[in-house]
Design an enzyme around this catalytic site. Structure first.
Site, PDB file in Angstrom:
ATOM      1  N   CYS A  79       3.550   4.724  -4.098  1.00 49.21           N
ATOM      2  CA  CYS A  79       2.884   3.425  -4.235  1.00 49.21           C
ATOM      3  C   CYS A  79       1.379   3.544  -3.944  1.00 49.21           C
ATOM      4  CB  CYS A  79       3.590   2.387  -3.363  1.00 49.21           C
ATOM      5  SG  CYS A  79       3.303   0.726  -3.985  1.00 49.21           S
ATOM      6  N   HIS A 168       8.756   2.602  -3.708  1.00 49.81           N
ATOM      7  CA  HIS A 168       9.064   3.055  -2.343  1.00 49.81           C
ATOM      8  C   HIS A 168      10.472   3.636  -2.324  1.00 49.81           C
ATOM      9  CE1 HIS A 168       5.728   1.039  -0.109  1.00 49.81           C
ATOM     10  NE2 HIS A 168       5.697   0.337  -1.216  1.00 49.81           N
ATOM     11  N   GLU A 170      11.657   5.344   0.257  1.00 49.93           N
ATOM     12  CA  GLU A 170      12.092   5.390   1.669  1.00 49.93           C
ATOM     13  C   GLU A 170      12.724   4.082   2.128  1.00 49.93           C
ATOM     14  OE1 GLU A 170       9.123   5.064   0.537  1.00 49.93           O
ATOM     15  OE2 GLU A 170       8.241   3.406   1.654  1.00 49.93           O
TER      16      GLU A 170
HETATM   17  N1  GLN Z   1      -0.697  -3.160  -3.914  1.00 54.16           N
HETATM   18  C1  GLN Z   1      -1.018  -2.095  -3.016  1.00 54.16           C
HETATM   19  C2  GLN Z   1      -2.385  -1.537  -3.315  1.00 54.16           C
HETATM   20  O1  GLN Z   1      -2.915  -1.732  -4.366  1.00 54.16           O
HETATM   21  C3  GLN Z   1       0.014  -0.987  -3.065  1.00 54.16           C
HETATM   22  C4  GLN Z   1       1.355  -1.554  -2.710  1.00 54.16           C
HETATM   23  C5  GLN Z   1       2.260  -0.627  -1.965  1.00 54.16           C
HETATM   24  O2  GLN Z   1       1.880   0.467  -1.535  1.00 54.16           O
HETATM   25  N2  GLN Z   1       3.450  -1.112  -1.765  1.00 54.16           N
HETATM   26  O3  GLN Z   1      -2.951  -0.903  -2.488  1.00 54.16           O
END
Ligand code: GLN
Length: 200
Positions: A79, A168, A170
């Protein structure tokens, strides 16, 4: 035992530490450059990419992190971690990430994905993927392999031993990607020149 650094400036690093410990690895929280010494693998967790970027700058971690990944250290970014690896951030993976790409309406969702992480012909790794204000990969270089997409949008990409996913793993208790990371550490140790192997 593989020592796996988990960048812990911000975000959900604790869940990664737990999964790695359960798999028998030795997780180490990374908050400053000295914490990167002697790591066998690296995880950059989800969180908020602007805050994480500021933390990386503040702690002087950008260059040491780049060096670690460029040296071939198996790396998993999830992410916000995918965003950190991209061209505009650490610049160690030839991708452009689009932040919050799935929009407000579908800020969070889950998907079953299959990632072909093993050798050709082997079973793919099945993952229950939790997307939270997730990015997607907007653009990528030719050497970057797309492992999974949602619609047309790549959400899992790999180049060599660097794996970046928009979700994610995890959170849903998945450990397939962490297993892959530890397998890459083992494969590297096998191929290391004798001097390195003795030192490890
Ligand atoms: N929306 C977050 C960002 O742009 C990332 C989201 C996440 O890591 N769950 O930093």
């Amino acid at each position: 035992m593989a020592v796996v650094g988990v960048l812990a400036l911000q975000g959900d690093f604790a869940a990664h530490v737990r999964v790695l410990a359960e798999l028998g690895a030795q997780p180490r929280v990374v908050r400053e450059p000295a914490d990167l010494e002697g790591l066998d693998a690296l995880v950059i967790p989800g969180g908020e990419s602007t805050t994480m970027t500021l933390g990386i700058e503040r702690e002087g971690l950008a260059e040491p992190l780049r060096n670690l990944v460029r040296a071939g250290t198996p790396t998993l970014g999830t992410c916000a971690g995918l965003i950190m690896l991209d061209r505009e951030h650490l610049g160690v993976l030839d991708i452009s990430a689009r932040r919050n790409a799935f929009g407000r309406q579908v800020a969070s969702f889950e998907e079953e994905l299959e990632l072909p992480l093993g050798a050709a012909g082997s079973e793919p790794t099945r993952v229950r993927a939790v997307f939270i204000r997730a990015p997607w990969v907007e653009e990528h270089g030719e050497e970057v392999e797309v492992l999974a997409s949602v619609g047309e949008r790549p959400v899992a990409v790999r180049r060599g031993d660097v794996l970046a996913v928009a979700f994610h793993p995890e959170i849903s208790g998945e450990d397939g990607l962490h297993r892959w990371l530890l397998e890459r550490v083992a494969a590297r140790a096998e191929h290391a020149p004798p001097a390195t192997r003795e030192a490890a």
